[in-house]
Enzyme design. Structure first.
Site, short mmCIF file in Angstrom:
data_model
loop_
_atom_site.label_atom_id
_atom_site.label_comp_id
_atom_site.label_asym_id
_atom_site.label_seq_id
_atom_site.Cartn_x
_atom_site.Cartn_y
_atom_site.Cartn_z
N PRO A 2 0.47 -1.64 0.16
CA PRO A 2 -0.32 -0.08 0.16
C PRO A 2 0.62 1.34 -0.43
O PRO A 2 1.87 1.46 0.63
CB PRO A 2 -1.08 0.21 1.47
CG PRO A 2 -0.71 -1.29 1.63
CD PRO A 2 0.87 -1.94 1.12
N GLU A 3 0.41 1.77 -0.82
CA GLU A 3 1.28 3.70 -0.97
C GLU A 3 -0.08 4.45 -0.74
O GLU A 3 -1.20 4.21 -0.64
CB GLU A 3 2.10 3.19 -2.37
CG GLU A 3 2.87 2.30 -2.51
CD GLU A 3 3.91 2.61 -3.67
OE1 GLU A 3 4.52 3.68 -3.93
OE2 GLU A 3 4.23 1.76 -3.76
#
Length: 278
Positions: A2-3
């Site tokens: 997850p960014e």
DNA sequence: AGCTGCTCCTGGTCGC
DNA sequence: TGCGACCAGGAGCAGC
């Protein structure tokens, strides 16, 4: 992993699913996920109601009444699910918030890298990563002159600087490779060798790329799903990440994968030319 | 002060 | 087939 775009989609999903719910009890199944001592976390949150879900960089800020906030970082593989209490608990479930309505907010994390911490709302700056976090990559907050000044101070490669959340927040390995390809900058270019024009383009590409990814629902690599169980679509719009050996969309040169600062790095050796030190 | 390297973890892959 | 070695990597931290 997850960014920022993925965390933003998790935030939206969670806001839809958990605001208004009240915590009845909490089970901490893997203690290291929670930074506070278990009893502090439990005592603080039992009987508290979720009133909002915010985000800063890749950090989720789950807001509770009585001025309490859980700062949650998903790191590599953290995810939230909202399940009925009767749903079987899987082996990668590490924290369970039992709600008064019979549902459960569950935190799952295969590698157990994620962390959550209970703080007093307004004390966000006491959290290690948040106090030094750089600007959000939006036109209103990400100033190109400050960005240029920051890059001028460093002679190391541009890629690890973009991964450093102090310069600009939200980028991870995927979006760094993507934006450097868009800006036609070699990932090993020393930061202080970039011209103002190059920094301007990089700045603009970071903003537009992350906004586009947010609007696409994020990137689904491996098993990332947002809290509502939907996969993102942005992986179909990637240009270099995970495309080793495939032709560059601009020049047909095969994409190469190398290591930069210990990170797998994808780039086009023809249109991302490395600058040598002067 | 800037930078590097180590740590945390598990699942997947590779070589024998 | 089975098993061990190794890799992936965000961010906090120690140490140079």
């Amino acid at each position: 992993m997850p960014e920022l775009p993925e965390v933003e989609n998790v935030r939206r999903g969670l806001a839809e699913l958990v605001i208004g719910k009240t915590v009845k009890d909490i089970q901490i199944l893997w203690s290291k996920i929670v930074v506070n001592p278990d009893e502090v976390f439990l005592d603080g949150l039992v009987d508290r109601q979720i009133i909002g879900v915010d985000r800063r960089g890749k950090y989720l800020l789950i807001r509770f009444d009585h001025d309490l906030t859980v700062v949650s970082h998903l790191r590599m593989e953290g995810k939230y699910e909202v399940d009925d209490q009767s749903a079987p608990v899987t082996k990668h479930t590490h924290v369970i918030f039992e709600m008064t309505d019979g549902t459960q907010l569950r935190y799952l994390d295969t590698r157990k890298f994620g962390r959550m911490q209970l703080i007093e709302t307004g004390q966000e700056m006491t959290v290690a990563g948040l106090k030094t976090l750089g600007p959000e990559p939006t036109p209103a907050t990400f100033d190109v002159h400050q960005f240029y000044q920051a890059l001028q101070k460093h002679h190391k490669a541009i890629k690890p600087l973009l991964l450093d959340q102090k310069v600009v927040s939200g980028l991870g390995n995927i979006y760094v490779d993507e934006t450097l390809w868009l800006s036609q900058i070699h990932p090993e270019t020393p930061a202080d060798l970039l011209t103002q024009a190059e920094v301007q383009k990089l700045h603009d590409d970071i903003i537009t790329e992350l906004q586009l990814a947010i609007n696409s629902g994020g990137t689904t690599v491996n098993t990332f799903l947002n809290a509502t169980g939907h996969a993102g679509a942005f992986q179909e719009m990637l240009h270099v990440y995970g495309k080793k050996g495939e032709p560059c969309e601009r020049c047909q040169t095969p994409i190469e994968k190398i290591k930069v600062a210990q990170r797998g790095t994808h780039f086009c050796p023809h249109c991302q030319i490395r600058k040598e030190a002067r």
